[in-house]
Design an enzyme around this catalytic site. Structure first.
Site, short mmCIF file in Angstrom:
data_model
loop_
_atom_site.label_atom_id
_atom_site.label_comp_id
_atom_site.label_asym_id
_atom_site.label_seq_id
_atom_site.Cartn_x
_atom_site.Cartn_y
_atom_site.Cartn_z
N SER A 18 14.29 32.56 46.79
CA SER A 18 15.40 33.35 46.25
C SER A 18 16.71 32.62 46.41
CB SER A 18 15.48 34.71 46.94
OG SER A 18 16.58 35.46 46.44
N LYS B 124 8.73 38.75 48.43
CA LYS B 124 9.70 38.36 47.39
C LYS B 124 9.78 39.44 46.33
CE LYS B 124 12.48 35.66 45.04
NZ LYS B 124 12.48 36.14 43.66
N HIS C 236 11.81 42.15 47.82
CA HIS C 236 13.19 41.65 47.82
C HIS C 236 13.84 41.90 46.47
CE1 HIS C 236 15.98 38.47 46.53
NE2 HIS C 236 16.38 38.36 47.79
N ASN C 237 13.11 41.57 45.40
CA ASN C 237 13.66 41.77 44.06
C ASN C 237 13.83 43.26 43.74
OD1 ASN C 237 13.40 39.01 44.00
ND2 ASN C 237 12.49 38.95 41.96
N GLU D 35 16.88 44.28 45.34
CA GLU D 35 17.96 43.71 44.51
C GLU D 35 18.26 44.62 43.32
OE1 GLU D 35 17.91 40.06 41.41
OE2 GLU D 35 17.39 39.52 43.47
#
Length: 513
Positions: free
Chosen positions: A165, A219, A222-223, A226
């Site tokens: 990232s 990940k 995480h997105n 986000e």
């Protein structure tokens, strides 16, 4: 931001030749022989924007980097423009690329997720040997990573799904890296990744996350976080614009001030920049000439789908994902615009400073909920798949390099250091106090938004989640009663153990099942 990415120590090319990972088994067929000298410590397949930046990052840290792309032009462009930055070994064929790598070979695929990744792996396989490490640095769906890891393990190879990232700039100057896969592979790969990762307080933003698909899973989450973070920021902007009748530039200045306090983060920082930007062609605020349709590449959707499978409520992330879908629902929005009644009040702000502070507090509280939900999802998946993920380590590596890097990730790191098995981030004393202090403002903002017709799905769902998770008793008891009536789905009682059913169509006596 106060937490800045710093380059790791420079390395002398040719000094990295650690032993092969333990547990390697022979593979077949034998690799194709080549007369090329194995001089590169790391290789990158796919040198588009991200791959090129990552290859340059390795080179800038003293590594000799083999580079290959199906498009010869990309490889040539990379070496022509940046060949003086370090040592690159360009290859025109897959065989030459593999032959140029020192053993155990370490190569990172920076190609499009899906079939393109499978095709790249297939092209490499005939040339690899037991113990070689293949890394997928793209945004792969974690079930695909689990499948690929199992297949390559059978062939004696190590496959690592690594979340990376930070975008183009992060890939070049120091990303946050989330590698999964076998622990043995991290022994030969980890030191290199830690070198090129962002560093905060001298600590690399990289750690071994867990087996098989764990790296790509975190990940993905995480997105998802986000998505929620960006939606909450957008809602805060919308509230300030409606409530203050302010220009984008003026609101950008508010965000710039917020970026000096608890809300300090990469996303808040760039929000100020976007809002203050003026379109050169029209002289209007840039944000006013951008079509209000938000795109998405699938990671938010995957996060929500997985949360449904796990039975984990991630309402903030889900509403943010649906908000993007709604923004792109053009026929529906056209049919509703000017047709559906609003019956909405108008904003009457008598104390501008107090309103701005209310929005700030509501934004902070909602962000905490989004992160709390994301970490709950990670904990559930870790248990489901046997990954043993350290949530505190994740918070630590997300402090720099990645898109959601923020000051308050230090607080999350500290929370999991105090209690690694923390069942709910909101229950940590710091966050309980921080969110509680902002709760009156949060309620005022959500109520004002509802009364004035300003859509705040992420703010409102975050508050509803907060009230739901803290409630002494929920109306789910009624739902379970309904389920028992129409489908004999049974229920549990509050006053004694066991599973029960009421004979609703008969004499309504209760039986224990």
């Amino acid at each position: 931001m106060s937490s800045t990415a710093a380059a790791g120590p420079a390395r002398t090319p040719g000094t990295h030749a650690p032993p092969a990972p333990a547990g390697s088994t022979p593979m077949s067929p034998a690799p194709i022989a080549s007369a090329i000298t194995a001089s590169a410590q790391i290789g990158v397949v796919g040198v588009g924007v991200m791959g090129s930046s990552l290859a340059r990052n390795f080179a800038n840290h003293g590594y000799t980097v083999a580079v290959y792309d199906r498009s010869r032009g990309r490889t040539d462009a990379l070496t022509a423009a940046h060949g003086t930055e370090g040592s690159f070994v360009p290859a025109t064929t897959v065989a030459d690329f593999v032959a140029s790598l020192q053993r155990p070979r370490r190569m990172i695929l920076m190609v499009q997720a899906g079939p393109a990744t499978d095709a790249a792996i297939e092209s490499l396989l005939p040339h690899l040997e037991a113990g070689d490490v293949v890394v997928d640095g793209g945004n792969a769906h974690f079930p695909d990573t689990r499948r690929r890891e199992a297949a390559l393990r059978e062939a004696g190879l190590h496959f690592v799904g690594a979340g990376i990232s930070g975008g183009e700039e992060g890939a070049l100057t120091g990303p946050s890296i989330m590698p999964g896969g076998p622990a043995e592979s991290y022994a030969v790969l980890g030191p290199m990744l830690e070198d090129i990762a962002a560093h905060v307080d001298g600590v690399p933003c990289c750690t071994h996350v867990g087996p098989d698909g764990a790296g790509h899973f975190v990940k993905m989450v995480h997105n998802g976080i986000e998505y929620a973070d960006m939606q909450l920021i957008a809602e805060a902007y919308d509230l300030l614009r409606h409530g203050l009748d302010a220009t984008p530039a003026q609101i950008g200045q508010i965000f710039a001030r917020w970026n000096t306090g608890d809300l300090e983060s990469f996303l808040i920082e760039i929000t100020a920049q976007v809002l203050e930007h003026v379109d050169a062609q029209t002289g209007r605020a840039f944000v006013d000439i951008v079509l209000d349709q938000a795109g998405q590449k699938g990671t938010g959707r995957w996060t929500v789908q997985n949360a449904l499978d796990l039975g984990v409520p991630i309402t903030s992330i889900a509403e943010a994902t649906f908000a993007r879908a709604l923004s792109s629902s053009t026929p529906q929005r056209q049919a509703a615009r000017g047709t559906l009644p609003a019956h909405a009040a108008t904003f009457t702000i008598t104390d501008r400073a107090a309103f701005i502070e209310d929005v700030r507090l509501a934004l902070y509280a909602s962000k905490v909920v989004a992160y709390s939900q994301g970490f709950d999802q990670i904990a559930a998946a870790s248990e489901q798949y046997g990954w043993d993920i350290d949530r505190g380590a994740l918070a630590r590596i997300w402090r720099g390099g990645c898109i959601i890097r923020a000051r308050f990730l230090n607080r999350i790191t500290e929370a999991y250091q105090r209690r690694p098995d923390l069942p709910l981030l909101l229950a940590d004393p710091y966050f309980t106090t921080a969110v509680g202090d902002g709760l009156p403002a949060w309620r005022r903002i959500v109520a004002q938004a509802a009364l004035t017709g300003v859509p705040t799905p992420a703010f409102a769902s975050s508050l509803a989640y907060y009230d739901g998770i803290r409630a002494e008793r929920l109306p789910a008891a009624l739902i379970q009663g309904q389920r028992d009536l129409f489908g004999a789905h049974t229920y549990h009682r509050t006053d004694k153990p066991g599973t029960f059913h009421t004979r609703w169509t008969g004499n309504r006596t209760e039986t224990q099942t």
